[in-house]
Write an enzyme that holds these catalytic residues in place. Structure first.
Site, mmCIF file in Angstrom:
data_model
loop_
_atom_site.group_PDB
_atom_site.id
_atom_site.type_symbol
_atom_site.label_atom_id
_atom_site.label_comp_id
_atom_site.label_asym_id
_atom_site.label_seq_id
_atom_site.Cartn_x
_atom_site.Cartn_y
_atom_site.Cartn_z
ATOM 1 N N SER A 142 0.868 -1.189 0.000
ATOM 2 C CA SER A 142 0.000 0.000 0.000
ATOM 3 C C SER A 142 0.900 1.232 0.000
ATOM 4 C CB SER A 142 -0.852 -0.007 1.273
ATOM 5 O OG SER A 142 -1.499 1.231 1.466
ATOM 6 N N TYR A 155 -2.080 -0.306 10.612
ATOM 7 C CA TYR A 155 -2.166 -0.831 9.235
ATOM 8 C C TYR A 155 -0.899 -0.446 8.474
ATOM 9 C CZ TYR A 155 -3.952 -1.252 4.395
ATOM 10 O OH TYR A 155 -4.121 -1.565 3.061
#
Ligand code: NAP
Length: 251
Positions: A142, A155
């Site tokens: 990501s 995250y």
């Protein structure tokens, strides 16, 4: 492309779109997810897209469960003979929360799925690919693995770990014929992001959609196309790369 591709978290979003793109190329597919109903529906869709050219099988497996991952790869080897490409896609989100208020259980679950899951699948894939003389691993990281991501620090930590695993393993296995890369998307219009948007007020939603200079969410097809290219021989000199797909957000 005459490969067998194993995709984790294949039943939704980016994983499902990648499966459909591979099916268009007639690639054999070992699809895995915790959502059996959606996984089986995807098998039908891929069979329809490939018009019978792809062999497509679904396996239910939780990537955070080491025993389940071992069983997944054993079953896939039994059915396909070999896995040439692993798309390590299964991952979970993280409702935006200040770090000091975040429940430890949420962080621990993120580590279990987003890091340990990637680790277990990489190990199984490498053990299968090494005797075969080569292979290809694509991890889904990501932009949150490349830069700060306030309110989703836990995250972000897991995706930095995926970037680290990708780069180190790519260097370790390059001379053994295994290419390892990652894709780093920004906000992509999948059920995961829709769930996050639903928890936000209008201002928050606008900030997510407007985070990219293109002022829109990415589309799962745009990530799937990059995954298929990385899996192909056209990307034969691409190794240890973490490909940003963000409409220019990090530019
Ligand atoms: P998604 O639509 O939620 O799809 C993820 C799939 O993984 C779902 O089918 C989910 O099942 C499954 N899954 C969840 N936990 C699992 C587990 N323990 N074992 C196996 N499968 C599991 O998400 P997505 O947006 O396509 O995301 C795919 C990957 O891209 C993730 O790694 C995510 O972190 C990454 N990513 C996404 C974005 C984005 O903006 N969408 C941006 C950057 C990176 P359930 O639905 O039943 O939970």
């Amino acid at each position: 492309m005459s490969h067998t591709v194993l995709i984790t978290g294949a039943a939704s979003g980016i994983g499902a779109q990648a499966a459909k793109h591979f099916a268009q190329k007639g690639v054999d597919l070992a699809l895995s997810d915790i959502n059996e109903e959606a996984g089986l529906a995807l098998v039908d869709e891929c069979n329809h897209i490939s018009q019978g050219q792809s062999k497509v099988t679904f396996y239910i497996a939780d990537v955070s469960d080491k025993v389940a991952v071992t069983e997944l790869f054993r079953a896939a080897k039994n059915d396909f003979g070999q896995i040439n490409v692993l798309v390590n896609n299964a991952g979970i989100e993280y409702p935006p929360t200040p770090l000091h208020l975040t429940d430890d259980a949420l962080f621990e679950k993120n580590i279990a799925v987003n890091v340990k899951g990637v680790w277990y699948c990489m190990k199984e894939a490498l053990n299968m690919m090494l005797p075969n003389g080569g292979g290809n691993i694509i991890n889904i990281a990501s932009v949150a693995g490349l830069r700060s991501a306030p309110m989703i620090a836990g995250y972000s930590a897991t995706k930095h770990a995926v970037v680290g695993l990708t780069k180190s393993a790519a260097v370790e296995y390059a001379k053994l014929g295994i290419r390892i890369n990652a894709v780093c998307p920004s906000f992509i219009d999948t059920p995961m992001v829709q769930r996050t948007l639903e928890q936000m007020d209008e201002r928050g939603q606008k900030s997510i959609v407007g985070a990219s200079p293109m002022k829109r969410l990415g589309r799962p097809e745009e990530i799937a196309a990059a995954i298929v290219w990385l899996a192909s021989d056209e990307a034969s000199f691409m190794n240890g790369h973490c490909m940003t797909l963000d409409g220019g957000m990090l530019a």
